[in-house]
Design a protein around this motif. Structure first.
Motif, PDB file in Angstrom:
ATOM      1  N   PRO A  29      18.147   6.010  -8.274  1.00 11.99           N
ATOM      2  CA  PRO A  29      16.937   5.529  -9.908  1.00 11.99           C
ATOM      3  C   PRO A  29      16.369   4.640  -9.357  1.00 11.99           C
ATOM      4  CG  PRO A  29      19.610   4.950  -9.328  1.00 11.99           C
ATOM      5  CD  PRO A  29      19.479   5.401  -8.395  1.00 11.99           C
ATOM      6  N   ALA A  30      14.683   4.681 -10.206  1.00 16.41           N
ATOM      7  CA  ALA A  30      13.925   3.249  -9.763  1.00 16.41           C
ATOM      8  C   ALA A  30      14.198   1.763 -10.200  1.00 16.41           C
ATOM      9  CB  ALA A  30      13.059   3.317 -11.021  1.00 16.41           C
ATOM     10  N   PRO A  31      13.945   1.750  -8.421  1.00 23.53           N
ATOM     11  CA  PRO A  31      13.780   0.248  -7.894  1.00 23.53           C
ATOM     12  C   PRO A  31      13.050  -1.022  -8.690  1.00 23.53           C
ATOM     13  CG  PRO A  31      12.498   1.008  -6.760  1.00 23.53           C
ATOM     14  CD  PRO A  31      12.963   2.547  -7.308  1.00 23.53           C
ATOM     15  N   LEU A  32      13.424  -2.203  -9.089  1.00 23.56           N
ATOM     16  CA  LEU A  32      13.194  -2.877  -9.758  1.00 23.56           C
ATOM     17  C   LEU A  32      11.569  -3.818  -9.187  1.00 23.56           C
ATOM     18  CD1 LEU A  32      12.710  -5.168 -12.176  1.00 23.56           C
ATOM     19  CD2 LEU A  32      14.031  -6.639 -10.193  1.00 23.56           C
ATOM     20  N   PRO A  33      10.563  -3.452  -9.688  1.00 20.21           N
ATOM     21  CA  PRO A  33       9.265  -3.337  -8.792  1.00 20.21           C
ATOM     22  C   PRO A  33       9.114  -4.699  -8.870  1.00 20.21           C
ATOM     23  CG  PRO A  33       8.927  -3.217 -11.006  1.00 20.21           C
ATOM     24  CD  PRO A  33       9.353  -2.694 -10.354  1.00 20.21           C
ATOM     25  N   ARG A  34       8.191  -5.291  -7.997  1.00 12.74           N
ATOM     26  CA  ARG A  34       7.425  -6.950  -7.211  1.00 12.74           C
ATOM     27  C   ARG A  34       6.308  -6.886  -8.107  1.00 12.74           C
ATOM     28  NH1 ARG A  34       3.136 -10.081  -5.065  1.00 12.74           N
ATOM     29  NH2 ARG A  34       2.645  -7.832  -3.380  1.00 12.74           N
ATOM     30  N   ALA A  35       6.433  -7.864  -8.766  1.00 14.55           N
ATOM     31  CA  ALA A  35       5.053  -7.977  -9.905  1.00 14.55           C
ATOM     32  C   ALA A  35       3.739  -8.485  -8.989  1.00 14.55           C
ATOM     33  CB  ALA A  35       5.780  -8.870 -11.394  1.00 14.55           C
ATOM     34  N   LEU A  36       3.068  -8.323  -9.145  1.00 13.36           N
ATOM     35  CA  LEU A  36       1.432  -8.450  -8.647  1.00 13.36           C
ATOM     36  C   LEU A  36       0.726  -9.645  -9.201  1.00 13.36           C
ATOM     37  CD1 LEU A  36      -0.085  -5.309  -8.775  1.00 13.36           C
ATOM     38  CD2 LEU A  36       0.479  -6.112  -6.616  1.00 13.36           C
ATOM     39  N   GLU A  37       0.570 -10.482  -8.007  1.00 14.34           N
ATOM     40  CA  GLU A  37      -0.205 -11.613  -8.907  1.00 14.34           C
ATOM     41  C   GLU A  37      -1.308 -11.536  -9.333  1.00 14.34           C
ATOM     42  OE1 GLU A  37       1.466 -15.182  -8.073  1.00 14.34           O
ATOM     43  OE2 GLU A  37       3.586 -14.172  -7.074  1.00 14.34           O
ATOM     44  N   THR A  38      -2.104 -12.318  -9.532  1.00 17.36           N
ATOM     45  CA  THR A  38      -2.890 -11.891 -10.616  1.00 17.36           C
ATOM     46  C   THR A  38      -4.705 -12.025  -9.045  1.00 17.36           C
ATOM     47  OG1 THR A  38      -2.803 -13.731 -12.035  1.00 17.36           O
ATOM     48  CG2 THR A  38      -4.536 -12.876 -12.040  1.00 17.36           C
ATOM     49  N   SER A  39      -4.381 -12.922  -8.264  1.00 18.12           N
ATOM     50  CA  SER A  39      -4.804 -12.404  -6.709  1.00 18.12           C
ATOM     51  C   SER A  39      -4.658 -11.243  -5.692  1.00 18.12           C
ATOM     52  CB  SER A  39      -4.926 -13.678  -6.037  1.00 18.12           C
ATOM     53  OG  SER A  39      -3.723 -13.145  -5.100  1.00 18.12           O
ATOM     54  N   GLU A  40      -3.740 -10.128  -6.536  1.00 14.97           N
ATOM     55  CA  GLU A  40      -3.308  -9.328  -5.943  1.00 14.97           C
ATOM     56  C   GLU A  40      -4.373  -7.687  -6.506  1.00 14.97           C
ATOM     57  OE1 GLU A  40       0.491  -9.538  -3.319  1.00 14.97           O
ATOM     58  OE2 GLU A  40       0.789 -10.226  -5.088  1.00 14.97           O
ATOM     59  N   VAL A  41      -4.247  -8.176  -7.667  1.00 14.72           N
ATOM     60  CA  VAL A  41      -4.129  -6.923  -8.344  1.00 14.72           C
ATOM     61  C   VAL A  41      -5.910  -6.046  -8.229  1.00 14.72           C
ATOM     62  CG1 VAL A  41      -5.156  -6.614 -10.882  1.00 14.72           C
ATOM     63  CG2 VAL A  41      -3.612  -7.753 -10.608  1.00 14.72           C
ATOM     64  N   PRO A  42      -6.924  -6.692  -7.860  1.00 11.64           N
ATOM     65  CA  PRO A  42      -8.112  -6.412  -8.010  1.00 11.64           C
ATOM     66  C   PRO A  42      -7.897  -6.012  -5.915  1.00 11.64           C
ATOM     67  CG  PRO A  42      -8.637  -8.752  -8.061  1.00 11.64           C
ATOM     68  CD  PRO A  42      -7.330  -8.709  -8.226  1.00 11.64           C
ATOM     69  N   GLU A  43      -6.975  -6.117  -4.957  1.00  9.59           N
ATOM     70  CA  GLU A  43      -7.143  -5.578  -3.818  1.00  9.59           C
ATOM     71  C   GLU A  43      -6.878  -3.871  -4.513  1.00  9.59           C
ATOM     72  OE1 GLU A  43      -6.306  -3.833   0.253  1.00  9.59           O
ATOM     73  OE2 GLU A  43      -7.875  -4.974  -1.242  1.00  9.59           O
ATOM     74  N   GLN A  44      -5.537  -3.758  -5.288  1.00  6.98           N
ATOM     75  CA  GLN A  44      -5.110  -2.307  -6.004  1.00  6.98           C
ATOM     76  C   GLN A  44      -6.029  -1.292  -6.372  1.00  6.98           C
ATOM     77  OE1 GLN A  44      -1.922  -1.926  -4.448  1.00  6.98           O
ATOM     78  NE2 GLN A  44      -1.787  -3.641  -3.445  1.00  6.98           N
ATOM     79  N   ALA A  45      -7.461  -2.070  -6.730  1.00  9.04           N
ATOM     80  CA  ALA A  45      -8.333  -1.645  -8.298  1.00  9.04           C
ATOM     81  C   ALA A  45      -8.815  -0.576  -7.102  1.00  9.04           C
ATOM     82  CB  ALA A  45      -8.888  -2.481  -9.275  1.00  9.04           C
ATOM     83  N   GLN A  46      -8.981  -1.897  -5.937  1.00  7.96           N
ATOM     84  CA  GLN A  46      -9.855  -1.477  -4.886  1.00  7.96           C
ATOM     85  C   GLN A  46      -9.689  -0.011  -3.936  1.00  7.96           C
ATOM     86  OE1 GLN A  46     -13.420  -2.060  -4.017  1.00  7.96           O
ATOM     87  NE2 GLN A  46     -13.177  -3.481  -5.980  1.00  7.96           N
ATOM     88  N   SER A  47      -8.157  -0.273  -3.893  1.00 10.31           N
ATOM     89  CA  SER A  47      -8.289   0.535  -3.205  1.00 10.31           C
ATOM     90  C   SER A  47      -8.524   2.677  -3.626  1.00 10.31           C
ATOM     91  CB  SER A  47      -5.922   0.727  -2.627  1.00 10.31           C
ATOM     92  OG  SER A  47      -5.228   1.161  -4.112  1.00 10.31           O
ATOM     93  N   TYR A  48      -7.998   2.775  -5.147  1.00  5.47           N
ATOM     94  CA  TYR A  48      -8.699   4.211  -5.042  1.00  5.47           C
ATOM     95  C   TYR A  48     -10.491   4.018  -4.726  1.00  5.47           C
ATOM     96  CZ  TYR A  48      -5.278   3.160  -8.691  1.00  5.47           C
ATOM     97  OH  TYR A  48      -3.577   4.216  -9.691  1.00  5.47           O
ATOM     98  N   GLY A  49     -11.378   3.017  -4.915  1.00  6.67           N
ATOM     99  CA  GLY A  49     -12.556   3.317  -4.401  1.00  6.67           C
ATOM    100  C   GLY A  49     -12.133   3.942  -2.465  1.00  6.67           C
ATOM    101  N   ARG A  50     -11.491   3.036  -1.936  1.00  5.64           N
ATOM    102  CA  ARG A  50     -11.521   2.544  -0.240  1.00  5.64           C
ATOM    103  C   ARG A  50     -11.184   4.763  -0.092  1.00  5.64           C
ATOM    104  NH1 ARG A  50      -9.102  -2.070  -0.147  1.00  5.64           N
ATOM    105  NH2 ARG A  50      -7.337  -1.356  -0.265  1.00  5.64           N
ATOM    106  N   ALA A  51     -10.425   4.788  -1.198  1.00  5.94           N
ATOM    107  CA  ALA A  51      -9.801   6.425  -1.483  1.00  5.94           C
ATOM    108  C   ALA A  51     -10.762   7.367  -1.726  1.00  5.94           C
ATOM    109  CB  ALA A  51      -8.192   7.057  -1.200  1.00  5.94           C
ATOM    110  N   ALA A  52     -11.426   6.856  -2.402  1.00  4.24           N
ATOM    111  CA  ALA A  52     -12.207   7.805  -2.865  1.00  4.24           C
ATOM    112  C   ALA A  52     -14.012   8.151  -1.549  1.00  4.24           C
ATOM    113  CB  ALA A  52     -13.388   7.466  -3.857  1.00  4.24           C
TER     114      ALA A  52
END
Length: 357
Positions: free
Chosen positions: A135-158
């Motif tokens: 079963p899919a587990p409960l995720p941890r909600a990202l803090e507002t300050s953490e969200v841009p880091e996840q967005a930037q991960s797409y750029g680093r991978a690109a």
């Protein structure tokens, strides 16, 4: 009249035909998320496609969804992909890497980490783990300050994708994964700048695309979207308005393309076609639905204004799919039991069409 076999100028790339190999998870990567010689052979066999979009590639360990999938977040992973891109280019092909952050569609047994998402709302259904479906587990909600880091991960991978020899990247914004979760009205219950209104719910998608554009340029960046889909329990309010607003924001970035799945009514999809000023890749049938894309579906959507047509399952069993479509040869059936089993059977063992005297 435009045909599947006409050339198309996709930003800086000249495609010899309008057939796109859609991204498909095949879970054949080696330990550590490394690409393998078998993966190089698999993609090279299908290099007659106008464009190949790779399987989903995780931009970080926390972004990994399934076991056995490849990454683009370590130097070793980058080096392993070069055999794939070199093989495709040697066979005359072009290949984009699909960057896929699973978000809540993951499991600690796979990554050793608690999955993250817009909100602490579990996905619907079982997720794949090294020990089987759980079963899919409960995720941890990202803090507002953490969200841009996840967005930037797409750029680093690109950036790493281009270092690995890919011709560009496609962000996976569809099918219930992280970007799709932020677009959602039931997986995203946030009350900050990333949730609530349509303009807030599209913000993460735009920031992730902007990160990729900043890293590799707009002409090497596309995004895949599934308007109104219900994968992994994701639901969206106001689908026509939500996606019209998203495309309006993305239009100013000059992307190579958007890649739409047939997950909404045709009238909605046609309106999105009209709203998008650039190249549209269209996948004309519901992903993993009962029907596969065929020549008739492709020709219909070329007539409705799509420039390129993506084929998924048909490419698994037909490495020579372009030639089969061109000459109207039979399309071989796929063995679904071998989709995710690993090994070369059902991966490298499908032959080109065998002519008989």
């Amino acid at each position: 009249m435009t045909t599947l076999f006409d050339r198309h100028q996709l930003a800086e790339l000249t495609l010899p035909n309008r057939v796109v190999m859609a991204p498909m998870t095949r879970v054949r990567a080696a330990a550590g998320g490394l690409a393998t010689p078998s993966m190089a052979a698999y993609y090279a066999q299908r290099a007659t496609a106008g464009l190949i979009v790779s399987e989903g590639v995780q931009p970080s360990l926390i972004g990994q969804s399934n076991p056995g999938t490849p990454g683009l977040h370590t130097d070793e992973q980058v080096a392993s992909w070069r055999q794939v891109t070199s093989a495709v280019h040697a066979n005359g092909g072009r290949i984009f890497a699909q960057i896929m952050h699973g978000g809540r569609v993951s499991h600690p047994d796979t990554t050793g980490l608690q999955p993250v998402g817009p909100s602490a709302v579990a996905a619907v259904g079982d997720v794949f783990t090294p020990g089987g479906p759980l079963p899919a587990p409960l995720p941890r909600a990202l803090e507002t300050s953490e969200v841009p880091e996840q967005a930037q991960s797409y750029g680093r991978a690109a950036r790493r994708a281009l270092d690995a020899g890919f011709d560009g990247v496609e962000l996976h914004g569809a099918n219930g994964y992280l970007i799709s979760q932020f677009l959602s009205s039931n997986a995203n219950l946030r009350t900050d700048r990333y949730g609530g209104s349509r303009s807030n719910r599209i913000r993460f998608a735009v920031e992730a695309v902007q990160a990729a554009v900043d890293a590799v340029g707009a002409s090497r960046t596309g995004i895949r979207l599934s308007p109104g889909a219900n994968f992994w329990g994701v639901q969206e309010r106001d689908v026509p308005e939500l996606y019209a607003e998203l495309l309006a924001e993305l239009a100013g970035l000059g992307l190579a393309y958007i890649h739409l799945e047939a997950t909404a009514d045709e009238t909605v999809l046609v309106e999105l076609r009209r709203a998008w000023p650039g190249t549209l890749i269209m996948n004309p049938v519901l992903p993993m639905g009962p029907k596969q894309v065929g020549l008739a579906e492709a020709e219909r959507w070329l007539g409705l204004g799509a420039e390129l047509i993506s084929f998924g399952r048909a490419f698994i069993a037909n490495p020579d799919l372009v030639e089969r479509l061109r000459t109207r040869l039979p399309i071989a059936p796929v063995d679904e039991a071998t989709y995710y089993q690993g090994g070369d059977t059902g991966y490298l063992t499908y032959p080109a069409y065998q002519y008989t005297a």
